[in-house]
Every structure is written in C-alpha cells, then in structure tokens.
Design an enzyme around this catalytic site. Structure first.
Site, short mmCIF file in Angstrom:
data_model
loop_
_atom_site.label_atom_id
_atom_site.label_comp_id
_atom_site.label_asym_id
_atom_site.label_seq_id
_atom_site.Cartn_x
_atom_site.Cartn_y
_atom_site.Cartn_z
N CYS A 56 -50.05 -25.82 13.03
CA CYS A 56 -48.85 -26.38 13.67
C CYS A 56 -47.63 -26.19 12.76
O CYS A 56 -46.78 -27.07 12.66
CB CYS A 56 -49.05 -27.84 14.03
SG CYS A 56 -49.75 -28.88 12.75
N GLY A 57 -47.58 -25.06 12.09
CA GLY A 57 -46.42 -24.75 11.27
C GLY A 57 -46.29 -25.68 10.08
O GLY A 57 -47.27 -26.05 9.44
#
Length: 295
Positions: free
Chosen positions: A89-90
């Site tokens: 998720c970055g």
C-alpha cells in the site's frame, strides 16, 4: 541480450504479476467504497458530539471532571499507532512509523529517554517496523484492525481512558492516516487525553436557559468517554479507508509499470527474433555460395 526463451519467460511472469495487481486494485476499490461511506457517515456524528461536549464543558467546573481536562506535564505518554496488517500500500505504513519516530525524538524525547513512552500498535505492519528500529511495542491491540467492530474499538479505548484516569499516563495521542480521497491521505497525530477544548464550537445565546436532566456533570461524565470512544473509532475508520485508497493507487501504478515492462520485453523479444532470423538467412546464403563455388 537475453535469448528468446528467457525473454518469453519474463513476459509470462510479468503478465501474471500484472493480472494479480489488477485484481488487487479492483478488490481495494470495492473495499474503499464501503470504507469511505462508513467514515463519511461517522464524521458528522463525531463533530456534533464534540460540539455538544464543548458547550457543556465551558459552563461546567467540577472536580469530578478535572481528570479529563487537566493538562499535566507529559512524563508518561501513550501513543496509539494505527497501521495496516498487510503491505503493498505504498508509503501508508512507513509514513505513520516515521511520524512516531519524529514524536519520540522531539515532543516526547525526555519521556522516551526515561523509558516512559508506550507504543500501542493497531496493525501488524507498524508494530513490526517499530520493533525493527529497536522500540518496545505493546501488541495487545494489534488485531483490532482485522475485523473492525465499533464495540471492540470502544472497549479498547475505554481501557485506555481507565488507565489515564488512574494516572498511568499523562498524555494519550493517536497517530494515523486521515482519509481525504482515494489518492490523498493526511498524516495526523491527534491528542485524545487530556481532552482538548473543541475548536469552533457552535455558540448559542440560549445556553443559560437549558434545563439539564439529569444534572450537567452527570451528562458530561457519560458524554466524555462516549466522545473519546467515537474519536478513536473514527480514527480507525479513517485509517481503514486510507489504507484501501493507498493500496488501490499503489496497485494501479504497479499495473502501469508492468505494462511498461511488457512493452520493453516484447520489443527486446522482437529484436532477438529478428536477429535470429537474420543470422539464419546469412547462414543459408553463405551455404548456398559455398555450394556454388564448389561446383
């Protein structure tokens, strides 16, 4: 240059990865829609509850409520760290961990040096990252994000409130990502205890005409924990929606990158194929010339 077999293997692997990232993006988009609807519904209730509490607080000065509002020196601090249980998720989790480390090095440096800062993590990724940096982490609530339920969140926050009122902590803050939209999350560290007077509370000239039943103190004694529980649950919902938004964007970017790789691999494959064909033609021509000269 890699041979055709190696390039075909890379193309096949990249296509499989692209299919996975595309599927994860669609799943995150579906979950994001539900999570964003939940936080949008929750925010007006939380804001109104804070407004009511602010109005009552201004006209009440009672020793029974002093513990909630007493601004003590932050010698013992509890940081509630909300992250996700899964990655991909970055920078969603990394940003929260970075903010926690900043707080420990600046605002709560003295308490941290004395060993009086407790890090309580909701979400495995934050706890694992902080442990890698050498911090002592309380993982009692780590599974709270797996099946986010309001009653479980309220119970968890109530235990924190009870510990604060018993004097185990002088300051309680929550660090999380606040949801703005699918592409934007706002990193927030928000003080829960002592209670910060609500800003921009609606003022009413008729406040002195209110009749309280039961008395005002009894209402606040019930309202303050309810408001704190709601703020904590809202933080959890904000973090959940932010997580799905961050993962959707990350998977969308990964899918695009896979497409770029595929184009590069296919170009390399065509070049290798063309080189092989040219080599074969040259060999045939050379063989034909050798036969002609021999005859």
């Amino acid at each position: 240059m890699a041979n055709q077999k190696e390039i075909r293997a890379r193309i096949s692997s990249t296509i499989s990865t692209q299919q996975i990232t595309k599927a994860m993006k669609l799943v995150s988009a579906t979950k994001l829609r539900k999570a964003s609807e939940a936080i949008i519904r929750m925010r007006p209730y939380a804001q109104k509850l804070q407004g009511i509490m602010g109005n009552l607080q201004e006209s009440t000065d009672d020793a029974q409520l002093a513990g909630y509002f007493e601004n003590r020196e932050a010698k013992r601090v509890l940081l509630l760290v909300i992250t996700s249980d899964r990655g991909l998720c970055g920078a969603f989790n990394a940003n929260v961990v970075k903010r926690v480390r900043q707080l420990l090095d600046t605002d709560y440096a003295a308490a941290h040096q004395a060993g009086n800062v407790t890090l309580m993590c909701m979400g495995k990724k934050g706890g694992e990252a902080l442990k890698r940096y050498g911090y002592s982490v309380n993982m009692d609530m780590v599974n709270l994000t797996q099946s986010l339920d309001s009653q479980k969140a309220f119970a968890a926050m109530q235990s924190v409130i009870d510990s604060y009122l018993l004097g185990q902590y002088d300051r309680v803050e929550v660090v999380y990502n606040k949801f703005k939209n699918a592409a934007t999350q706002i990193l927030v560290n928000e003080q829960l205890l002592p209670v910060v007077p609500a800003a921009n509370v609606e003022k009413t000239s008729a406040s002195n005409d209110y009749i309280f039943e039961p008395d005002q103190v009894a209402i606040l004694q019930d309202l303050i924990p309810r408001s704190l529980n709601t703020l904590f649950y809202r933080s959890m919902l904000d973090s959940l929606a932010s997580e799905h938004g961050a993962r959707m964007v990350a998977m969308d970017k990964a899918t695009e990158n896979a497409g770029d790789l595929l184009r590069a691999f296919r170009l390399a494959y065509n070049q290798a194929r063309q080189a092989a064909i040219t080599t074969e033609i040259l060999e045939i021509v050379a063989g034909a010339e050798a036969l002609a000269s021999a005859s």
